[in-house]
Design a protein around this motif. Structure first.
Motif, PDB file in Angstrom:
ATOM      1  N   ARG A 241       0.867  -1.177   0.000  1.00 26.41           N
ATOM      2  CA  ARG A 241       0.000   0.000   0.000  1.00 26.41           C
ATOM      3  C   ARG A 241       0.906   1.229   0.000  1.00 26.41           C
ATOM      4  NH1 ARG A 241      -4.942  -0.004   1.885  1.00 26.41           N
ATOM      5  NH2 ARG A 241      -4.507  -1.762   3.232  1.00 26.41           N
ATOM      6  N   GLY A 242       0.920   1.944  -1.127  1.00 29.46           N
ATOM      7  CA  GLY A 242       1.707   3.164  -1.192  1.00 29.46           C
ATOM      8  C   GLY A 242       0.801   4.360  -0.990  1.00 29.46           C
ATOM      9  N   CYS A 243       0.242   4.843  -2.097  1.00 29.28           N
ATOM     10  CA  CYS A 243      -0.581   6.056  -2.036  1.00 29.28           C
ATOM     11  C   CYS A 243      -2.025   5.766  -1.656  1.00 29.28           C
ATOM     12  CB  CYS A 243      -0.553   6.735  -3.387  1.00 29.28           C
ATOM     13  SG  CYS A 243      -1.272   5.720  -4.715  1.00 29.28           S
ATOM     14  N   ASP A 244      -2.498   4.549  -1.960  1.00 30.27           N
ATOM     15  CA  ASP A 244      -3.894   4.160  -1.726  1.00 30.27           C
ATOM     16  C   ASP A 244      -4.859   5.000  -2.559  1.00 30.27           C
ATOM     17  OD1 ASP A 244      -5.340   2.175  -0.539  1.00 30.27           O
ATOM     18  OD2 ASP A 244      -5.598   3.171   1.383  1.00 30.27           O
TER      19      ASP A 244
ATOM     20  N   GLY B  36      -4.247   5.233  -6.336  1.00 33.09           N
ATOM     21  CA  GLY B  36      -4.089   4.967  -7.756  1.00 33.09           C
ATOM     22  C   GLY B  36      -2.972   5.697  -8.455  1.00 33.09           C
ATOM     23  N   THR B  37      -2.016   6.227  -7.716  1.00 29.65           N
ATOM     24  CA  THR B  37      -0.976   7.002  -8.401  1.00 29.65           C
ATOM     25  C   THR B  37       0.424   6.391  -8.342  1.00 29.65           C
ATOM     26  OG1 THR B  37      -0.562   8.343  -6.439  1.00 29.65           O
ATOM     27  CG2 THR B  37      -2.171   9.187  -8.005  1.00 29.65           C
ATOM     28  N   CYS B  38       0.662   5.367  -7.512  1.00 30.79           N
ATOM     29  CA  CYS B  38       2.043   4.906  -7.346  1.00 30.79           C
ATOM     30  C   CYS B  38       2.339   3.534  -7.947  1.00 30.79           C
ATOM     31  CB  CYS B  38       2.437   4.893  -5.872  1.00 30.79           C
ATOM     32  SG  CYS B  38       1.727   3.532  -4.918  1.00 30.79           S
ATOM     33  N   GLY B  39       1.342   2.697  -8.103  1.00 31.15           N
ATOM     34  CA  GLY B  39       1.553   1.374  -8.692  1.00 31.15           C
ATOM     35  C   GLY B  39       2.088   0.323  -7.735  1.00 31.15           C
TER      36      GLY B  39
ATOM     37  N   CYS C 197       0.705  -1.276  -5.466  1.00 30.66           N
ATOM     38  CA  CYS C 197      -0.290  -2.309  -5.148  1.00 30.66           C
ATOM     39  C   CYS C 197      -0.644  -3.165  -6.353  1.00 30.66           C
ATOM     40  CB  CYS C 197      -1.549  -1.636  -4.621  1.00 30.66           C
ATOM     41  SG  CYS C 197      -2.322  -0.613  -5.912  1.00 30.66           S
TER      42      CYS C 197
ATOM     43  N   LEU D 266      -4.541  -2.097 -10.482  1.00 29.37           N
ATOM     44  CA  LEU D 266      -4.215  -1.486  -9.190  1.00 29.37           C
ATOM     45  C   LEU D 266      -5.189  -2.033  -8.157  1.00 29.37           C
ATOM     46  CD1 LEU D 266      -3.732   2.198 -10.417  1.00 29.37           C
ATOM     47  CD2 LEU D 266      -1.953   0.510  -9.891  1.00 29.37           C
TER      48      LEU D 266
ATOM     49  N   CYS E 131      -5.584  -1.253  -5.148  1.00 31.85           N
ATOM     50  CA  CYS E 131      -6.172  -0.251  -4.252  1.00 31.85           C
ATOM     51  C   CYS E 131      -7.397   0.412  -4.865  1.00 31.85           C
ATOM     52  CB  CYS E 131      -5.146   0.801  -3.839  1.00 31.85           C
ATOM     53  SG  CYS E 131      -4.766   2.029  -5.120  1.00 31.85           S
TER      54      CYS E 131
HETATM   55  S1  FES Z   1      -1.322   2.012  -3.473  1.00 31.23           S
HETATM   56 FE1  FES Z   1      -0.602   3.481  -4.913  1.00 31.23          FE
HETATM   57  S2  FES Z   1      -1.620   2.948  -6.768  1.00 31.23           S
HETATM   58 FE2  FES Z   1      -2.424   1.599  -5.295  1.00 31.23          FE
END
Ligand code: FES
Ligand code: FES
Length: 182
Positions: free
Chosen positions: A44-47, A49-52, A54, A64, A66
């Motif tokens: 879980r990065g950004c939660d 949809g912006t970091c990939g 997940c 994605l 998340c």
């Molecule tokens: S947690 Fe960053 S895109 Fe899903």
């Protein structure tokens, strides 16, 4: 106060294993994978949809997790980072990430690796533009991306040579050695 969501049965083939659990009807796939299917490698990065970080494969397609309702993936085959290796045999992109410095802190790596595995499955000999297009939704704060592109190119060469498996029990040198104790 809003009523609690209903609980519903959910099942999927996660990394080849049948997983059957009960989930809240509005559960997010990332939460189900991490909390109920044991895939702590799915990050879980950004939660949002912006970091990939997940990213997982749903029936072979990068998604994605998340931004995916778990119910959308019910009955599907889901591949997470834990499912890329074949037993002790690393996927070629796992091998080249370690050797080319594609992973540094490693937090983004699971997302990159599953996305790249899908790219190589569809196109075993991608050019640099195709590699960059495939990973455009994945963010890395450490590598500067060039080592990741290099990793994909070398993995592609391994696949082309037919030597696509690597025994992960073999000791590897540290691709990020420390210098002068600093
Ligand atoms: S947690 Fe960053 S895109 Fe899903
Ligand atoms: S290796 Fe650290 S964020 Fe990518």
């Amino acid at each position: 106060m809003l009523p609690a969501p209903d609980e519903v049965p959910w099942s999927a083939l996660v990394n080849g294993n049948e997983v059957s659990v009960r989930i809240e009807s509005n559960a997010i796939l990332l939460d189900v994978l991490r909390d109920k299917a044991g895939s702590l490698g799915t990050k879980r990065g950004c939660d949002m949809g912006t970091c990939g970080c997940c990213s997982v494969l749903i029936d072979g397609v990068p998604r994605l997790s998340c931004l995916t309702l778990a119910q959308e993936a019910s009955g599907c085959g889901i591949t997470t980072i834990e499912g890329l290796a074949d037993g002790h045999h690393l996927h070629p992109i796992q091998k080249t990430f370690t050797e080319c410095g594609g992973s540094q802190c490693g937090f983004c790596s699971p997302g990159f690796l599953v996305v790249i595995s899908a790219l190589l499955e569809e196109n075993p000999t991608p050019n640099d533009t195709e590699i960059k297009d495939a990973i455009e939704g994945n963010l890395c704060r450490c590598t500067g991306y060039q080592q990741i592109v290099d990793s994909v190119r070398v993995a592609s060469e391994i696949l082309a040579s037919g030597d696509g498996v690597e025994d992960s029990t073999t000791a590897k040198s540290d691709p990020h050695p420390s210098y002068g104790g600093n």
